[in-house]
Design a protein around this motif. Structure first.
Motif, PDB file in Angstrom:
ATOM      1  N   LEU A  30      43.456 -36.107  -2.542  1.00 18.98           N
ATOM      2  CA  LEU A  30      42.713 -35.220  -1.643  1.00 18.98           C
ATOM      3  C   LEU A  30      43.613 -34.106  -1.096  1.00 18.98           C
ATOM      4  CD1 LEU A  30      40.052 -34.680  -0.124  1.00 18.98           C
ATOM      5  CD2 LEU A  30      40.886 -36.184   1.691  1.00 18.98           C
ATOM      6  N   ARG A  33      44.307 -31.582  -3.869  1.00 21.05           N
ATOM      7  CA  ARG A  33      43.141 -30.730  -4.096  1.00 21.05           C
ATOM      8  C   ARG A  33      42.951 -29.718  -2.964  1.00 21.05           C
ATOM      9  NH1 ARG A  33      41.015 -30.054  -9.098  1.00 21.05           N
ATOM     10  NH2 ARG A  33      40.961 -32.031 -10.206  1.00 21.05           N
ATOM     11  N   GLN A  34      43.253 -30.174  -1.744  1.00 19.27           N
ATOM     12  CA  GLN A  34      43.111 -29.273  -0.601  1.00 19.27           C
ATOM     13  C   GLN A  34      44.119 -28.124  -0.698  1.00 19.27           C
ATOM     14  OE1 GLN A  34      40.740 -29.626   2.037  1.00 19.27           O
ATOM     15  NE2 GLN A  34      41.414 -27.488   2.288  1.00 19.27           N
ATOM     16  N   LEU A 212      36.341 -31.630  -3.623  1.00 25.03           N
ATOM     17  CA  LEU A 212      36.757 -32.141  -2.321  1.00 25.03           C
ATOM     18  C   LEU A 212      35.644 -32.938  -1.653  1.00 25.03           C
ATOM     19  CD1 LEU A 212      38.756 -29.101  -0.888  1.00 25.03           C
ATOM     20  CD2 LEU A 212      39.665 -31.384  -1.347  1.00 25.03           C
TER      21      LEU A 212
END
Length: 220
Positions: A30, A33-34, A212
């Motif tokens: 996560l 990806r952020q 996300l």
């Protein structure tokens, strides 16, 4: 104990902790990806700023070209006026000079034959007549110069008008106008590239947001 029905089997609920391997892996994914999403958003903002800058440049550039065009049109009108005045002055002076030169040459010939002037005076008179011919030539050259400059300005105005209208023109371009056209075209190409990049980044950002959302909705 509490049981849950899942598919065709009975399962026991599992207690998860922040240190669970699945949770840690998902949190790492996560975060990655952020970061990717943030970089994409930053690149998108850069692309939008580049588009705004180029569009503002083109708007001001068009105003500058219009101002330049107005100035060249005014200069063109002045050149036409000067060429017309030079042609009228030349005709008047040439007519007067021709009449004077003809009468002067005839008078000198008679005076020389009558012995009223010597050869030196005759040569001086001929020199003066030659100067009259030279002044006629100078007026013709000045008129031709005005006409050439008017023709060049007319070609430049046609080129600038075509550039503003964004239409092709067969009029020959001066070096200055060609440079103006090249700068304007380069700006338009930069804008098109930035728009294409912006569209790609917007699509990429949408994909990142979907990924996300999917990760955030995971049970882990």
């Amino acid at each position: 104990p509490t049981f849950f029905y899942m598919s065709s089997s009975w399962v026991v609920p599992e207690a998860l902790t922040p240190t669970d391997q699945h949770v840690v892996e998902l949190q790492s994914q996560l975060a990655e990806r952020q970061d990717t999403r943030d970089r994409t958003a930053a690149d998108l903002a850069d692309a939008e700023r580049a588009i705004a800058v180029q569009q503002a440049f083109q708007s001001e550039f068009a105003k500058a070209i219009q101002s330049d065009l107005d100035g060249r049109k005014a200069a063109l009108a002045r050149m036409h006026e000067l060429a017309t005045e030079a042609a009228a002055t030349r005709r008047h002076i040439r007519s007067s000079n021709t009449a004077y030169a003809r009468a002067s040459a005839h008078r000198m010939k008679q005076e020389y034959a009558a012995g009223l002037i010597d050869r030196h005076d005759m040569l001086n008179g001929s020199f003066q007549l030659a100067q009259i011919d030279s002044s006629n030539l100078s007026l013709a050259e000045r008129q031709a110069d005005y006409e050439d400059r008017a023709e060049d300005l007319e070609a430049q105005t046609r080129s600038l008008e075509a550039l503003l209208a964004n239409t092709p023109s067969d009029a020959p371009m001066s070096y200055d106008v060609l440079k103006i056209k090249q700068e304007y075209e380069n700006s338009r190409l930069d804008t098109q590239r930035a728009i294409g990049q912006r569209d790609e980044l917007q699509a990429s950002l949408a994909r990142e947001d979907k990924t996300l959302d999917a990760l955030k909705q995971s049970a882990y």
